[in-house]
Design a protein around this motif. Structure first.
Motif, PDB file in Angstrom:
ATOM      1  N   ASP A  44       0.840  -1.195   0.000  1.00 44.21           N
ATOM      2  CA  ASP A  44       0.000   0.000   0.000  1.00 44.21           C
ATOM      3  C   ASP A  44       0.875   1.245   0.000  1.00 44.21           C
ATOM      4  N   VAL A  91       2.644   2.843  -2.157  1.00 41.23           N
ATOM      5  CA  VAL A  91       3.913   2.964  -2.895  1.00 41.23           C
ATOM      6  C   VAL A  91       3.743   3.781  -4.179  1.00 41.23           C
ATOM      7  N   GLY A  92       2.476   4.042  -4.557  1.00 42.98           N
ATOM      8  CA  GLY A  92       2.232   4.855  -5.760  1.00 42.98           C
ATOM      9  C   GLY A  92       1.679   4.061  -6.922  1.00 42.98           C
ATOM     10  N   LYS A  93       1.089   2.904  -6.634  1.00 44.83           N
ATOM     11  CA  LYS A  93       0.568   2.048  -7.721  1.00 44.83           C
ATOM     12  C   LYS A  93      -0.470   2.783  -8.565  1.00 44.83           C
ATOM     13  N   GLU A 153      -0.673   5.613  -9.587  1.00 42.33           N
ATOM     14  CA  GLU A 153      -0.115   6.488 -10.626  1.00 42.33           C
ATOM     15  C   GLU A 153       0.083   5.740 -11.943  1.00 42.33           C
ATOM     16  N   LYS A 171       8.941   7.013  -6.168  1.00 46.48           N
ATOM     17  CA  LYS A 171       9.170   8.168  -5.274  1.00 46.48           C
ATOM     18  C   LYS A 171      10.632   8.572  -5.262  1.00 46.48           C
ATOM     19  N   ASP A 221      11.902  11.128  -6.255  1.00 42.92           N
ATOM     20  CA  ASP A 221      12.090  12.540  -5.886  1.00 42.92           C
ATOM     21  C   ASP A 221      12.326  12.734  -4.393  1.00 42.92           C
ATOM     22  N   LEU A 222      11.907  11.749  -3.589  1.00 43.65           N
ATOM     23  CA  LEU A 222      12.050  11.911  -2.130  1.00 43.65           C
ATOM     24  C   LEU A 222      13.422  11.403  -1.674  1.00 43.65           C
ATOM     25  N   ALA A 250       6.643   8.563 -10.203  1.00 41.19           N
ATOM     26  CA  ALA A 250       5.427   8.416 -11.000  1.00 41.19           C
ATOM     27  C   ALA A 250       4.488   9.605 -10.834  1.00 41.19           C
TER      28      ALA A 250
HETATM   29  P1  GDP Z   1      -1.017   2.954  -3.825  1.00 39.55           P
HETATM   30  O1  GDP Z   1      -1.607   2.662  -2.472  1.00 39.55           O
HETATM   31  O2  GDP Z   1       0.176   2.081  -4.067  1.00 39.55           O
HETATM   32  O3  GDP Z   1      -1.998   2.937  -4.952  1.00 39.55           O
HETATM   33  O4  GDP Z   1      -0.401   4.439  -3.716  1.00 39.55           O
HETATM   34  P2  GDP Z   1      -0.985   5.782  -4.335  1.00 39.55           P
HETATM   35  O5  GDP Z   1      -0.840   5.821  -5.804  1.00 39.55           O
HETATM   36  O6  GDP Z   1      -2.340   6.025  -3.764  1.00 39.55           O
HETATM   37  O7  GDP Z   1       0.059   6.831  -3.749  1.00 39.55           O
HETATM   38  C1  GDP Z   1       0.244   6.950  -2.361  1.00 39.55           C
HETATM   39  C2  GDP Z   1       0.764   8.349  -2.047  1.00 39.55           C
HETATM   40  O8  GDP Z   1       2.079   8.513  -2.564  1.00 39.55           O
HETATM   41  C3  GDP Z   1      -0.078   9.447  -2.681  1.00 39.55           C
HETATM   42  O9  GDP Z   1      -0.178  10.497  -1.765  1.00 39.55           O
HETATM   43  C4  GDP Z   1       0.724   9.851  -3.904  1.00 39.55           C
HETATM   44  O10 GDP Z   1       0.503  11.198  -4.250  1.00 39.55           O
HETATM   45  C5  GDP Z   1       2.140   9.653  -3.409  1.00 39.55           C
HETATM   46  N1  GDP Z   1       3.069   9.372  -4.496  1.00 39.55           N
HETATM   47  C6  GDP Z   1       2.926   8.473  -5.509  1.00 39.55           C
HETATM   48  N2  GDP Z   1       3.982   8.513  -6.334  1.00 39.55           N
HETATM   49  C7  GDP Z   1       4.822   9.438  -5.838  1.00 39.55           C
HETATM   50  C8  GDP Z   1       6.100   9.949  -6.264  1.00 39.55           C
HETATM   51  O11 GDP Z   1       6.682   9.561  -7.267  1.00 39.55           O
HETATM   52  N3  GDP Z   1       6.659  10.910  -5.463  1.00 39.55           N
HETATM   53  C9  GDP Z   1       6.056  11.393  -4.351  1.00 39.55           C
HETATM   54  N4  GDP Z   1       6.687  12.325  -3.641  1.00 39.55           N
HETATM   55  N5  GDP Z   1       4.856  10.950  -3.931  1.00 39.55           N
HETATM   56  C10 GDP Z   1       4.250   9.992  -4.656  1.00 39.55           C
END
Ligand code: GDP
Ligand code: MG
Length: 213
Positions: free
Chosen positions: A41, A43-45, A47, A133, A135-136, A163
């Motif tokens: 959870d 991780v940015g999936k 996107e 991520k 950029d972080l 992403a």
């Molecule tokens: P999922 O649970 O894997 O689907 O994750 P989400 O796509 O919902 O992303 C979780 C959080 O990480 C969100 O607040 C996104 O905006 C943030 N996020 C996703 N990709 C990046 C990235 O490349 N850089 C940064 N700084 N934040 C990111």
């Protein structure tokens, strides 16, 4: 849960290497690929959840993308995960470079996918591992080297991207995935039924590519 295709974006990705330049429009083969995006959870999936339409190496590929939250993974392990894996032709495994645990679960995921898919055929399963991520960097806990080595040891593609910051990252990932999917694994887009022609056209493209090397 179902297929999530909230947005549709089209892009034409032109690789750096001139030998891989795409064949122009009308000649492009229209194909479809099913992609399962997996990972912990947050991780940015999400996107990566677009219906990408990409022209790669003379093949116009529409990617159908399905995102599997890890929590859901655990809730209904077994047959539904198996079904999703069987549905997919290719896999994107995302971790966050700021989250060690999201990285550590990857070997098991890859093992699980390979066990489910490679039992049926001798072909390699197209899998791309993505460190997101990027950029972080101040919060980084997984080095690029670790990511690259893991992907190498598991015979997967590897990209580090941001992403959420740049759409280019997701494009690179899908381009890398496309390169790992052999023509024979791609389904022709509905309405295009001339398999024989496509096969012979692929052969022509393959020859062209070799010629230009
Ligand atoms: P999922 O649970 O894997 O689907 O994750 P989400 O796509 O919902 O992303 C979780 C959080 O990480 C969100 O607040 C996104 O905006 C943030 N996020 C996703 N990709 C990046 C990235 O490349 N850089 C940064 N700084 N934040 C990111
Ligand atoms: Mg999500």
């Amino acid at each position: 849960m179902g297929l999530r295709l909230p947005l549709r974006r089209s892009a034409s990705f032109t690789p750096d290497h001139p030998a891989l330049l795409e064949v122009p429009g009308p000649a492009a083969l229209k194909m479809e690929a099913n992609v399962l995006v997996m990972g912990a959870d947050n991780v940015g999936k999400s996107e990566f959840i677009y219906s990408h339409n990409l022209t790669v190496d003379g093949r116009e590929i529409l990617f159908h993308i399905w995102d599997v939250p890890c929590s859901q993974d655990q809730a209904d392990q077994g047959s539904s995960e198996e079904k999703r894996i069987q549905w997919a032709d290719s896999f994107v495994l995302v971790y966050s470079i700021c989250d060690r645990a999201s990285f550590n679960i990857l070997p098991l995921k890859v093992q699980f996918i390979k066990a489910a898919k490679e039992g049926l055929s001798q072909e390699k399963v197209p899998i791309v591992i993505v460190g997101n991520k990027r950029d972080l960097h101040h919060q980084r806990v997984v080095s690029s080297e670790e990511g690259r080595l893991l992907a190498l040891s598991l015979d997967c593609g590897f990209y580090e991207v941001s992403a959420a910051e740049a759409y280019h990252g997701a494009l690179m990932v899908f381009h890398g995935l496309a390169e790992r999917i052999p023509d024979t694994r791609l389904a022709l887009k509905k309405g295009t039924r001339i398999r024989g022609i496509v096969k012979s056209m692929s052969a022509v493209f393959a020859r062209k590519r070799t010629d230009s090397l």
